[in-house]
Design an enzyme around this catalytic site. Structure first.
Site, mmCIF file in Angstrom:
data_model
loop_
_atom_site.group_PDB
_atom_site.id
_atom_site.type_symbol
_atom_site.label_atom_id
_atom_site.label_comp_id
_atom_site.label_asym_id
_atom_site.label_seq_id
_atom_site.Cartn_x
_atom_site.Cartn_y
_atom_site.Cartn_z
ATOM 1 N N CYS A 91 56.686 -89.280 -59.450
ATOM 2 C CA CYS A 91 58.065 -89.229 -60.059
ATOM 3 C C CYS A 91 58.949 -90.534 -59.636
ATOM 4 C CB CYS A 91 58.905 -88.052 -59.278
ATOM 5 S SG CYS A 91 58.062 -86.456 -59.650
ATOM 6 N N HIS A 359 64.267 -84.644 -66.163
ATOM 7 C CA HIS A 359 63.538 -85.468 -65.177
ATOM 8 C C HIS A 359 62.347 -85.969 -65.950
ATOM 9 C CE1 HIS A 359 61.101 -87.129 -61.817
ATOM 10 N NE2 HIS A 359 60.852 -85.998 -61.371
ATOM 11 N N CYS A 389 61.642 -87.742 -54.256
ATOM 12 C CA CYS A 389 60.743 -87.125 -53.548
ATOM 13 C C CYS A 389 59.574 -87.542 -54.452
ATOM 14 C CB CYS A 389 60.570 -85.709 -53.353
ATOM 15 S SG CYS A 389 61.001 -84.900 -54.709
#
Length: 403
Positions: A91, A359, A389
């Site tokens: 991510c 996202h 994160c």
């Protein structure tokens, strides 16, 4: 050491990551090329204007495989003498691309880079590349692997966040995102996505659900309870790692977790000489970057130690930061960050986040850096921190300072 400055930052709108999403017909290469073209046109980047294009994307298979970064350069209007580097830090891939570029410049390896990322989650499904930590028993058993949704619920259980806490944060994300769009705060950074006939396909974040309220969120079933409690029973794995917990409290669902979307973003980074040569004014300097490994089971607490590390490395305190962007992978991630540093929630994700707008894995790190910069300028503030994160237990952060 040479300073690395942000000269420009753009992103596409985020489309719903499914077959009826507005960007479903667009490939990752095409979407990336449109971002690269926007940066070229906005900043007059002719010839070998940048040293490299560093591009994050997480699921590097099929059309997102084969060094997508270089393919995107060749599909764009950038000069073919510019190479491309595809990277994957899950991510944080888009942020890591920016951080790598900045640190290359600081070290004297080139005057300018384009960095960012892309993810077409509706075309190349998350997890379709496989992952040894999940599918290789020799690794999964030793690391007490559980899926990210279970990890988010572990955070909620460990640090005392309720379903209402998570839903309140999710509702606020939707409210802030709508206010930002209504106030046209993203206008200077959004690159409308066009088709081959130069007709606009999408010019706004289409995942948003501005009518969200506590009642509608309350009607959603926990998304990870079945896989935790029934089959395959990941709660038992988690409780072996965290035996002090009586049970895992499953509070996350589709409404308080990040949305699956398609999107891309890019940042133009250069030294002082690059800006002078191209007649560009720097908007901010990248003051500090960091990355760190964390517990792979709870997995998503990385923003806390990453922030602790980047503050220590830069000689700063949490009170020196004016605004924060903390990726809303799950509500508990942001709640834990706010709890750990006792920061005012009004300073975190001012314009909403991934719960409201989605996202796109490989792009989000670059998106939140651009959003942070825009908001610092809009509110005439100076210093901002962006952090995410990361799967498998990592965290990354970037501090930017207006100039």
């Amino acid at each position: 050491m040479t300073e690395a400055y942000i000269y420009d930052a753009v992103r596409t709108p985020r489309g719903k990551g499914r077959k009826d999403g507005s960007l479903h017909e667009v490939t990752a290469v095409s979407l990336s090329a449109q971002v690269l073209n926007a940066l070229k046109e906005r900043n007059n980047l002719d010839g070998h204007a940048v040293e490299d294009v560093i591009w994050g994307n997480v699921t590097q298979v099929m059309e997102q495989g084969g060094c997508l970064a270089r393919t995107a350069v060749l599909a764009s209007d950038l000069d073919e003498s510019i190479p491309g580097l595809a990277i994957n830090r899950f991510c944080a891939s888009g942020m890591e691309a920016v951080n790598l570029a900045a640190n290359q410049i600081k070290g004297g390896a080139g005057q300018a880079y384009i960095a960012g990322g892309v993810e077409m989650m509706g075309r190349v499904p998350m997890g379709s590349d496989g992952a040894a930590i999940a599918v290789d028993p020799s690794v999964a058993m030793n690391t007490y692997f559980v899926p990210q949704g279970i990890s988010a619920d572990i955070i909620a259980t460990e640090y005392g966040f309720s379903r209402d806490d998570a839903d309140q944060l999710a509702m606020e994300s939707q409210k802030r995102a709508k206010a930002a769009w209504d106030d046209k705060r993203f206008d200077g950074s959004i690159v409308a996505v066009k088709d081959q006939n130069d007709l606009t396909i999408l010019d706004h974040d289409e995942y948003m659900r501005p009518g969200t309220d506590m009642q509608s969120l309350g009607g959603l079933n926990p998304a990870f309870q079945a896989m935790g409690e029934v089959m395959p029973g990941f709660d038992k794995v988690a409780l072996m790692k965290y035996p002090h917990l009586e049970k895992i409290n499953h509070i996350h669902h589709a409404g308080n977790s990040s949305g699956i979307v398609d999107g891309s973003a890019g940042v133009l980074i250069g030294n002082k000489e690059f800006g002078e040569a191209h007649g560009l004014k720097p908007r901010a300097r990248i003051r500090q970057t960091c990355k760190i490994g964390t517990d792979p089971t709870i997995m998503l607490t990385g923003p806390v130690p990453a922030t602790q590390k980047i503050l220590a490395d830069s000689g700063m305190a949490i009170g020196d930061i004016d605004l924060f962007e903390v990726n809303e992978a799950f509500a508990s991630v942001v709640l834990r960050f706010q709890q750990a540093f006792d920061v005012d929630p009004a300073l975190v994700n001012v314009n909403g986040g991934s719960i409201a707008m989605g996202h796109p894995l490989g792009a989000t790190g670059a998106i939140i850096i651009g959003t942070l910069l825009d908001e610092l300028e809009r509110t005439d503030k100076e210093v901002g921190l962006a952090t995410l994160c990361i799967a498998s237990g990592m965290g990354a952060a970037t501090i930017i300072e207006r100039v």
